[in-house]
Design a protein around this motif. Structure first.
Motif, PDB file in Angstrom:
ATOM      1  N   THR A  30       5.753  -2.879  -2.178  1.00 18.99           N
ATOM      2  CA  THR A  30       5.693  -1.791  -3.149  1.00 18.99           C
ATOM      3  C   THR A  30       6.900  -0.879  -2.958  1.00 18.99           C
ATOM      4  O   THR A  30       7.732  -1.103  -2.073  1.00 18.99           O
ATOM      5  N   THR A  31       6.961   0.177  -3.759  1.00 21.16           N
ATOM      6  CA  THR A  31       8.027   1.178  -3.596  1.00 21.16           C
ATOM      7  C   THR A  31       7.478   2.449  -2.968  1.00 21.16           C
ATOM      8  O   THR A  31       8.102   3.514  -3.038  1.00 21.16           O
ATOM      9  N   ALA A  32       6.334   2.367  -2.300  1.00 24.29           N
ATOM     10  CA  ALA A  32       5.701   3.550  -1.710  1.00 24.29           C
ATOM     11  C   ALA A  32       6.585   4.167  -0.634  1.00 24.29           C
ATOM     12  O   ALA A  32       7.149   3.467   0.206  1.00 24.29           O
ATOM     13  N   GLY A  33       6.679   5.498  -0.657  1.00 22.84           N
ATOM     14  CA  GLY A  33       7.445   6.209   0.358  1.00 22.84           C
ATOM     15  C   GLY A  33       6.592   6.797   1.462  1.00 22.84           C
ATOM     16  O   GLY A  33       7.093   7.156   2.530  1.00 22.84           O
ATOM     17  N   THR A  34       5.288   6.884   1.216  1.00 26.04           N
ATOM     18  CA  THR A  34       4.344   7.414   2.204  1.00 26.04           C
ATOM     19  C   THR A  34       3.083   6.555   2.181  1.00 26.04           C
ATOM     20  O   THR A  34       2.767   5.913   1.170  1.00 26.04           O
ATOM     21  N   PRO A  35       2.321   6.535   3.284  1.00 23.81           N
ATOM     22  CA  PRO A  35       1.118   5.696   3.349  1.00 23.81           C
ATOM     23  C   PRO A  35       0.115   6.039   2.254  1.00 23.81           C
ATOM     24  O   PRO A  35      -0.131   7.207   1.957  1.00 23.81           O
ATOM     25  N   HIS A  36      -0.459   5.012   1.678  1.00 18.98           N
ATOM     26  CA  HIS A  36      -1.440   5.189   0.615  1.00 18.98           C
ATOM     27  C   HIS A  36      -2.590   4.204   0.744  1.00 18.98           C
ATOM     28  O   HIS A  36      -3.484   4.169  -0.102  1.00 18.98           O
ATOM     29  N   LEU A  37      -2.596   3.380   1.803  1.00 17.54           N
ATOM     30  CA  LEU A  37      -3.593   2.338   1.981  1.00 17.54           C
ATOM     31  C   LEU A  37      -4.130   2.324   3.397  1.00 17.54           C
ATOM     32  O   LEU A  37      -3.433   2.704   4.351  1.00 17.54           O
ATOM     33  N   THR A  38      -5.355   1.826   3.546  1.00 20.01           N
ATOM     34  CA  THR A  38      -5.862   1.419   4.853  1.00 20.01           C
ATOM     35  C   THR A  38      -6.196  -0.068   4.763  1.00 20.01           C
ATOM     36  O   THR A  38      -6.176  -0.662   3.682  1.00 20.01           O
ATOM     37  N   THR A  39      -6.529  -0.645   5.890  1.00 20.14           N
ATOM     38  CA  THR A  39      -6.925  -2.056   5.906  1.00 20.14           C
ATOM     39  C   THR A  39      -8.442  -2.211   5.892  1.00 20.14           C
ATOM     40  O   THR A  39      -8.952  -3.303   6.146  1.00 20.14           O
ATOM     41  N   ALA A  40      -9.160  -1.129   5.567  1.00 20.92           N
ATOM     42  CA  ALA A  40     -10.626  -1.168   5.609  1.00 20.92           C
ATOM     43  C   ALA A  40     -11.200  -2.246   4.696  1.00 20.92           C
ATOM     44  O   ALA A  40     -12.240  -2.849   5.004  1.00 20.92           O
ATOM     45  N   ALA A  41     -10.556  -2.498   3.564  1.00 23.01           N
ATOM     46  CA  ALA A  41     -11.076  -3.496   2.617  1.00 23.01           C
ATOM     47  C   ALA A  41     -10.725  -4.925   3.018  1.00 23.01           C
ATOM     48  O   ALA A  41     -11.278  -5.878   2.457  1.00 23.01           O
ATOM     49  N   CYS A  42      -9.809  -5.092   3.964  1.00 25.66           N
ATOM     50  CA  CYS A  42      -9.405  -6.441   4.378  1.00 25.66           C
ATOM     51  C   CYS A  42     -10.512  -7.092   5.209  1.00 25.66           C
ATOM     52  O   CYS A  42     -11.164  -6.451   6.029  1.00 25.66           O
ATOM     53  N   ARG A  43     -10.686  -8.382   5.003  1.00 23.89           N
ATOM     54  CA  ARG A  43     -11.661  -9.111   5.799  1.00 23.89           C
ATOM     55  C   ARG A  43     -11.127  -9.334   7.215  1.00 23.89           C
ATOM     56  O   ARG A  43      -9.904  -9.429   7.419  1.00 23.89           O
ATOM     57  N   PRO A  44     -12.010  -9.433   8.209  1.00 23.87           N
ATOM     58  CA  PRO A  44     -11.555  -9.794   9.552  1.00 23.87           C
ATOM     59  C   PRO A  44     -10.767 -11.101   9.504  1.00 23.87           C
ATOM     60  O   PRO A  44     -11.131 -12.026   8.765  1.00 23.87           O
ATOM     61  N   GLY A  45      -9.707 -11.159  10.273  1.00 20.44           N
ATOM     62  CA  GLY A  45      -8.859 -12.344  10.276  1.00 20.44           C
ATOM     63  C   GLY A  45      -7.753 -12.316   9.255  1.00 20.44           C
ATOM     64  O   GLY A  45      -7.020 -13.292   9.102  1.00 20.44           O
ATOM     65  N   THR A  46      -7.578 -11.178   8.560  1.00 16.73           N
ATOM     66  CA  THR A  46      -6.520 -11.065   7.562  1.00 16.73           C
ATOM     67  C   THR A  46      -5.171 -10.835   8.236  1.00 16.73           C
ATOM     68  O   THR A  46      -5.069 -10.077   9.204  1.00 16.73           O
ATOM     69  N   VAL A  47      -4.154 -11.489   7.731  1.00 14.41           N
ATOM     70  CA  VAL A  47      -2.769 -11.257   8.159  1.00 14.41           C
ATOM     71  C   VAL A  47      -2.074 -10.509   7.025  1.00 14.41           C
ATOM     72  O   VAL A  47      -1.958 -11.019   5.907  1.00 14.41           O
ATOM     73  N   SER A  99      -4.625   2.615  10.492  1.00 13.08           N
ATOM     74  CA  SER A  99      -4.789   1.172  10.325  1.00 13.08           C
ATOM     75  C   SER A  99      -3.832   0.396  11.218  1.00 13.08           C
ATOM     76  O   SER A  99      -4.172  -0.663  11.750  1.00 13.08           O
ATOM     77  N   ILE A 100      -2.626   0.916  11.388  1.00 11.14           N
ATOM     78  CA  ILE A 100      -1.665   0.277  12.293  1.00 11.14           C
ATOM     79  C   ILE A 100      -2.205   0.280  13.719  1.00 11.14           C
ATOM     80  O   ILE A 100      -2.137  -0.729  14.435  1.00 11.14           O
ATOM     81  N   LEU A 101      -2.771   1.388  14.130  1.00  9.89           N
ATOM     82  CA  LEU A 101      -3.194   1.543  15.526  1.00  9.89           C
ATOM     83  C   LEU A 101      -4.378   0.666  15.895  1.00  9.89           C
ATOM     84  O   LEU A 101      -4.581   0.381  17.083  1.00  9.89           O
ATOM     85  N   VAL A 102      -5.179   0.242  14.927  1.00  4.53           N
ATOM     86  CA  VAL A 102      -6.324  -0.613  15.251  1.00  4.53           C
ATOM     87  C   VAL A 102      -6.027  -2.084  14.967  1.00  4.53           C
ATOM     88  O   VAL A 102      -6.878  -2.939  15.212  1.00  4.53           O
ATOM     89  N   ALA A 103      -4.833  -2.389  14.484  1.00  4.35           N
ATOM     90  CA  ALA A 103      -4.470  -3.765  14.167  1.00  4.35           C
ATOM     91  C   ALA A 103      -3.728  -4.417  15.329  1.00  4.35           C
ATOM     92  O   ALA A 103      -3.273  -3.748  16.263  1.00  4.35           O
ATOM     93  N   THR A 104      -3.594  -5.750  15.254  1.00  2.00           N
ATOM     94  CA  THR A 104      -2.660  -6.477  16.109  1.00  2.00           C
ATOM     95  C   THR A 104      -1.325  -6.466  15.383  1.00  2.00           C
ATOM     96  O   THR A 104      -1.211  -6.980  14.272  1.00  2.00           O
ATOM     97  N   ASN A 105      -0.313  -5.860  16.001  1.00  2.00           N
ATOM     98  CA  ASN A 105       0.944  -5.623  15.300  1.00  2.00           C
ATOM     99  C   ASN A 105       2.070  -6.495  15.836  1.00  2.00           C
ATOM    100  O   ASN A 105       2.331  -6.531  17.039  1.00  2.00           O
ATOM    101  N   VAL A 106       2.739  -7.175  14.903  1.00  2.00           N
ATOM    102  CA  VAL A 106       3.949  -7.939  15.199  1.00  2.00           C
ATOM    103  C   VAL A 106       5.059  -7.352  14.337  1.00  2.00           C
ATOM    104  O   VAL A 106       4.853  -7.055  13.153  1.00  2.00           O
ATOM    105  N   ALA A 166      -9.998  -9.553  13.841  1.00  2.00           N
ATOM    106  CA  ALA A 166      -9.149  -8.370  13.669  1.00  2.00           C
ATOM    107  C   ALA A 166      -8.157  -8.604  12.535  1.00  2.00           C
ATOM    108  O   ALA A 166      -7.970  -9.720  12.048  1.00  2.00           O
ATOM    109  N   VAL A 167      -7.510  -7.530  12.127  1.00  3.68           N
ATOM    110  CA  VAL A 167      -6.419  -7.608  11.156  1.00  3.68           C
ATOM    111  C   VAL A 167      -5.104  -7.642  11.920  1.00  3.68           C
ATOM    112  O   VAL A 167      -4.895  -6.862  12.856  1.00  3.68           O
ATOM    113  N   THR A 168      -4.242  -8.567  11.546  1.00  5.29           N
ATOM    114  CA  THR A 168      -2.907  -8.655  12.133  1.00  5.29           C
ATOM    115  C   THR A 168      -1.903  -8.176  11.093  1.00  5.29           C
ATOM    116  O   THR A 168      -1.969  -8.571   9.928  1.00  5.29           O
TER     117      THR A 168
END
Length: 331
Positions: free
Chosen positions: A208-225, A238-245, A292-294
């Protein structure tokens, strides 16, 4: 000096997705091995304008085909409303033995395709060991050039992808995008709500062209990349509770990205599990986690542009493409 315009670049890259994917993967591995130099990007902004910017990305890639380059890429989101592409770019390539500039290459096509290729490489690697159905669908948030390229490169890497969910704030744009990508072997669904789109598939690409956060990963199913290509969509929580690469921790934790906000919130970078190059080079492991969400957050390293541009230059020169200026450096 060889000047390669958009038509020349596309003549080389169209039908060459495999070469781009290999180049991107090899460049990530070279980065993990310390064979690159990637100074921080420079952001040119304008007074009383917090939306538009031009970014300079200097880079060096060593190895069998060394190259030094500078990508100069403008991002003007308002262009879309005028029928123009948001991004325009040029890449200057220099020899590494005497420093002399040898080519000026149109860069927006290279930039879009190396971004998409990096997403596809990450998606393949981060879903190793996942159930088969994880690799059969993708959600695209943002219906522009980048996600169009992501879909093509994803299908090159994950040929089982047959279902696509779309969401864009501009519903008409999403429907037009759907019409462009729809084909007999691809089922496409346009979603009116972003939360249902995020839940539709366990590979999600945010471009997207977003300049500031506007989403969480709450709607993502477990195991989403989540392929967090636009870098500023996700709330730091959402970043802090995810597995981040990431592609490079020093680069991605700056310029008000979601990762930088997470670093500020947590006081460190322990939330980053690994860099992609280290995973590809087998120097780090990030197993697929079905619970988890990656999140893959690539800053977009200039080494990718440099390496793909070098491939374009070599191929174009061998085919006699472009405009040659023999007296560029002489009186």
């Amino acid at each position: 000096m060889l000047i390669l315009g958009r038509r020349d670049v596309k003549a080389v890259l169209d039908g060459a997705d495999g070469a781009v994917l290999r180049t991107v993967r090899d460049t990530y591995v070279a980065h993990a091995r310390g064979e690159t130099s990637v100074p921080h990007s420079v952001f040119l902004r304008f007074p009383d304008d917090d939306r538009n910017r031009i970014i300079g990305l200097p880079a060096y890639v060593g190895g069998a085909r060394p190259v030094a380059a500078m990508k100069w890429i403008a991002s003007f989101p308002g262009n879309i409303g005028h029928g123009l592409e948001r991004a325009s770019a040029a890449i200057l390539l220099n020899r590494v033995d005497d420093g002399r500039p040898v080519a000026l290459v149109e860069g927006s096509v290279i930039s879009a395709r190396r971004t998409a290729a990096s997403a596809a490489v990450a998606a393949e690697e981060l879903t190793v060991g996942a159930p088969d159905d994880v690799r059969t669908g993708v959600t695209l948030i943002g219906c522009g050039v980048i996600n169009a390229e992501v879909l093509r490169f994803l299908r090159a890497k994950l040929p089982a992808v047959a279902d696509v969910a779309l969401f864009d704030l501009d519903a008409g744009r999403a429907r037009a995008f759907a019409d462009r990508i729809r084909r007999p072997d691809l089922r496409v669904e346009v979603h009116e709500r972003i939360d249902t789109a995020l839940a539709a598939h366990r590979i999600v690409s945010l471009a997207t062209t977003a300049g500031t956060p506007h989403l969480t990963t709450a709607a993502c199913r477990p195991g989403t990349v989540v392929l967090h290509l636009s870098l500023r969509d996700l709330a730091p929580e959402s970043i802090l509770v995810a597995t981040n690469v990431v592609d490079d921790a020093d680069h991605v934790c700056r310029a008000a990205t979601s990762c930088e906000l997470a670093e500020q919130r947590s006081g460190g970078r322990d939330f980053i599990a690994a860099e992609l190059g280290a995973v590809l080079a087998r120097r780090a492991t990030v197993p697929y986690d079905p619970h988890a969400v990656t999140v893959f957050s690539p800053f977009g390293l200039g080494i990718l542009d440099a390496a793909v541009a070098a491939h374009v230059l070599d191929t174009a020169a061998s085919r006699g493409l472009g405009t040659h200026l023999p007296d560029f450096l002489t009186d």
